[in-house]
Motif scaffolding. Structure first.
Motif, PDB file in Angstrom:
ATOM      1  N   GLN A 146      38.236   6.967   1.948  1.00 49.75           N
ATOM      2  CA  GLN A 146      38.789   6.852   3.506  1.00 49.75           C
ATOM      3  C   GLN A 146      39.756   8.205   3.774  1.00 49.75           C
ATOM      4  OE1 GLN A 146      38.793   2.611   4.649  1.00 49.75           O
ATOM      5  NE2 GLN A 146      36.900   2.641   5.838  1.00 49.75           N
ATOM      6  N   LYS A 147      40.763   7.800   2.398  1.00 50.68           N
ATOM      7  CA  LYS A 147      41.977   8.484   2.992  1.00 50.68           C
ATOM      8  C   LYS A 147      41.683  10.250   2.415  1.00 50.68           C
ATOM      9  CE  LYS A 147      45.733   5.661   1.758  1.00 50.68           C
ATOM     10  NZ  LYS A 147      47.109   5.115   0.825  1.00 50.68           N
ATOM     11  N   THR A 148      40.312  10.524   2.173  1.00 50.12           N
ATOM     12  CA  THR A 148      40.596  11.813   2.282  1.00 50.12           C
ATOM     13  C   THR A 148      39.582  12.272   3.030  1.00 50.12           C
ATOM     14  OG1 THR A 148      37.966  11.476   0.469  1.00 50.12           O
ATOM     15  CG2 THR A 148      40.213  11.525  -0.428  1.00 50.12           C
ATOM     16  N   LEU A 149      38.823  11.406   3.982  1.00 52.71           N
ATOM     17  CA  LEU A 149      37.769  11.886   5.021  1.00 52.71           C
ATOM     18  C   LEU A 149      38.686  12.347   5.992  1.00 52.71           C
ATOM     19  CD1 LEU A 149      35.136   8.633   5.634  1.00 52.71           C
ATOM     20  CD2 LEU A 149      34.720  11.550   4.265  1.00 52.71           C
ATOM     21  N   PRO A 150      38.230  13.317   7.038  1.00 48.80           N
ATOM     22  CA  PRO A 150      39.136  14.289   7.776  1.00 48.80           C
ATOM     23  C   PRO A 150      39.359  13.180   9.407  1.00 48.80           C
ATOM     24  CG  PRO A 150      37.857  15.128   7.371  1.00 48.80           C
ATOM     25  CD  PRO A 150      37.556  14.100   6.377  1.00 48.80           C
ATOM     26  N   TRP A 151      39.892  12.622   9.926  1.00 41.12           N
ATOM     27  CA  TRP A 151      40.326  11.765  11.049  1.00 41.12           C
ATOM     28  C   TRP A 151      39.285  11.450  12.651  1.00 41.12           C
ATOM     29  CZ3 TRP A 151      41.305  13.114  15.905  1.00 41.12           C
ATOM     30  CH2 TRP A 151      41.829  14.013  16.517  1.00 41.12           C
ATOM     31  N   SER A 152      38.787  11.987  11.972  1.00 41.91           N
ATOM     32  CA  SER A 152      37.799  13.051  12.976  1.00 41.91           C
ATOM     33  C   SER A 152      36.458  13.882  12.513  1.00 41.91           C
ATOM     34  CB  SER A 152      38.045  13.832  14.498  1.00 41.91           C
ATOM     35  OG  SER A 152      37.576  13.747  15.549  1.00 41.91           O
ATOM     36  N   ARG A 153      35.079  13.121  13.313  1.00 41.02           N
ATOM     37  CA  ARG A 153      33.813  13.563  12.915  1.00 41.02           C
ATOM     38  C   ARG A 153      33.957  15.119  12.997  1.00 41.02           C
ATOM     39  NH1 ARG A 153      29.148   9.884  14.784  1.00 41.02           N
ATOM     40  NH2 ARG A 153      30.644  10.250  16.795  1.00 41.02           N
ATOM     41  N   GLU A 154      34.649  15.107  14.303  1.00 46.31           N
ATOM     42  CA  GLU A 154      34.083  16.489  15.130  1.00 46.31           C
ATOM     43  C   GLU A 154      35.091  17.562  14.455  1.00 46.31           C
ATOM     44  OE1 GLU A 154      32.663  16.265  19.244  1.00 46.31           O
ATOM     45  OE2 GLU A 154      31.039  14.971  18.039  1.00 46.31           O
ATOM     46  N   PRO A 155      35.345  19.332  15.293  1.00 48.28           N
ATOM     47  CA  PRO A 155      36.729  19.441  14.885  1.00 48.28           C
ATOM     48  C   PRO A 155      37.263  19.099  16.170  1.00 48.28           C
ATOM     49  CG  PRO A 155      34.539  20.719  14.035  1.00 48.28           C
ATOM     50  CD  PRO A 155      34.204  19.631  15.173  1.00 48.28           C
TER      51      PRO A 155
END
Length: 81
Positions: A47-56
């Protein structure tokens, strides 16, 4: 009225059995919590590797609004398939 020795032994046996059962439950609970923590570690790392938002999103700056401090967020490109 004195308690007979056999009745005292039966009470002790019941107490020992109840404490043994309680210890077994505690041991099982600890094993469950340990397993849950082991499973959570890789998930949390992913989860730490994922961006904090799904959309830009451009993000926002830190600031204080009505006496409350708000942490900022950097911009994010969003999620990719």
């Amino acid at each position: 009225m004195p308690i007979s020795l056999s009745a005292a032994k039966e009470e002790d046996a019941g107490h020992w059995c109840a404490s043994k059962t309680a210890w077994a439950l505690v041991s099982r609970e600890r094993a469950f919590l340990r397993k849950a923590a082991e499973l959570y570690l890789p998930l949390h790392a992913y989860q730490k590797t994922l961006p904090w938002s799904r959309e830009p999103h451009p993000g926002w700056l830190e600031g204080t609004e009505r006496g409350k401090e708000h942490s900022g967020r950097p911009g994010t490109p969003g999620w990719t398939l």
